[in-house]
Structure formats: C-alpha cells, structure tokens
Design an enzyme around this catalytic site. Sequence first.
Site, PDB file in Angstrom:
ATOM      1  CB  SER A 164      -0.882   0.009   1.247  1.00 60.15           C
ATOM      2  OG  SER A 164      -1.534   1.255   1.406  1.00 60.15           O
ATOM      3  CE1 TYR A 190      -2.869  -1.590   5.786  1.00 60.73           C
ATOM      4  CE2 TYR A 190      -2.354   0.618   5.014  1.00 60.73           C
ATOM      5  CZ  TYR A 190      -2.831  -0.654   4.771  1.00 60.73           C
ATOM      6  OH  TYR A 190      -3.264  -1.003   3.515  1.00 60.73           O
TER       7      TYR A 190
END
Length: 319
Positions: A164, A190
């Site tokens: 990501s 994350y």
Amino acid sequence: MSVSQNPGAFGVTTTTAAEVVDGVDLHGRRAVVTGASSGIGVETARALASAGADVTLAVRNTEAGDRVVTRLQAELPPESGRLTVARLDLADRSTVAAFVAGWQGPLHILVNNAGVMAPSEITRTPDGREQQFGVNHLGHFALTVGLHPALAAADGARVVSVSSTGHLFSPVVFDDLDYRFRPYDPWTSYGQSKTANILFAVAAAERWADDGITANALMPGNIADTNLARHMDMQQVADFIASGELVLPPQKTVEQGAATSVLLAASPTVAGVTGRYFEDCAEAKPVTERAGSVGGVAPYALDRDNAARLWAVSEALVG
C-alpha cells in the site's frame, strides 16, 4: 530485466483486471489468492480463473469462500480454470502450517492479498505479535516460505505481495515491531506492515532468483468497496483526512484495484521483473518524503539491507 516507469498500455487508473488478462492463457497454471472472499481478492481470483488458471481461494471463512466460488462459477465462461476453497487464517500459525502441508504439486502464482488495516486499538495475534505486522507480514512470510518448494517446482513462479501507499507512514522499526514500547498508532503500525510486504518481495527476489521465482509488491489503489477497512474507526479516518495527514489518490473500483495484482501475477509484459514495487500497473517512482505524496515508493522499502534483516528476524519469529 527492467520495466519502464511509463505506464504504457496499462497505467491509467481505469484499467481493470479483466483488461490486463485479455489474451493471456493461464491454462495449466495453478494459483493461490489469500483473502479471496471479498474485495480485490475476489476480482483477482476471477481474472486469473478467466484466463484458465486453477485458483485456490485461501480464506479465513470458508463459507464465504464457497459463496464466492458459486457466484464466480455462474459468471465465468466454461473454459475458465477450476476454483476451490481452502482455510487459511494468517493470524493462526497452525492453519498456515496445515495449508502448506496440504498443498501438493507445483504452484505457479501466489498472490498474498489478505490483510487487516488500521484497527483503532492494539490487537495481538495468538502468538503475541501486533496484529497488522503478524497478519499482513508474518503470516504471509510463513505461508510463502512454506510453499517455496512448490513455487520452485513451477519453473517460473510469481509471488505477488499486496502492499500500500500506506508504507509511507513508517519503515519497519526493528527495535519495537510489536509496539511494546511505543504508543500504539494504527497508521504507523499499518505502514510498518506494508513496508514489510515490500521488503519481503525484495528479499525473496534475491534469495529465490536461481529457482526461477519472481517476487514483486504493489499498491492496488484507493478502493472504497472492500472489507479491508472493517476494523477501522471511520470518524478517526475522516478526522485524519481533514487534518491533511492522510492524502488519498483517486478512488478505484474493485475491478480496477485488482489490475496491478493481476499484471504482476500473469502478464507477459513483466516476465522476469522482480524485487520491484508497482502502482497503477507501472513501476512506482521513488519519493523522499511523505508530505504531499499520494504514491511512489520510499527508499527504505526497497533497501536490500533492510530486506535481509527483516527476513532473518521473520525466520526467528515464525520458527
């Protein structure tokens, strides 16, 4: 082999996974897609099967996986590959070991797609790892290393790690992987896990080149219709966007979001390309700071020393 950073035929954000595999023949190939019971995992499985690959949906909830298979079988043409479901909970090491033990024969394509994103409170896996690092990285690390003999037997296997642009929020913090000392933050956590996904591809590309295995990572895009955000506090996300700390690229559909995964898994245009990070179906450009960035790749995510260190740490953690 190098690949141009010019998107070429596939680079626009509207490209779909179906367009990427148009004209590609995957008959005789076997693929595994983790997290293929929702979101871009479903569309990745659909595209690979439509090109003829036999696809295993590796999922936590096998009932949900069965429903996806039933739907896809009704929608795909008769010459498509076979679809099957197998249980895989990346937070539970025993299910990873069982999946690996149950796999027989070569594996041509492994798409490490499953993940968890930014739970507002810290959660740990049964073996004590911070959940995002434990699921997004360590679970996939154990799975891929366990399947290495099957990948090596395929003579030209591809490993695809779904990362990501969130990797720009944090490098891997080796001295505190599990937030035992730092205050927990859902976004740096994350980011750390998504950086780890890229570093895994870098390390695997170097270690497994002699086995004919390529490994790459990617950013699928900003996709609203996905189950990835099921643990997130949406008000917190809204506040984060309003503050300017979280800048998002244009939204994509799930069909568009699966395109870069499918490109790396199946397209002949990237044959032999390995150890890279892609977005919008093209190799991402380097960036030197997060401020104002909605894409690109941080140097720390492609650093070979970081990749080698993470591999050694991961081997120690998964046993």
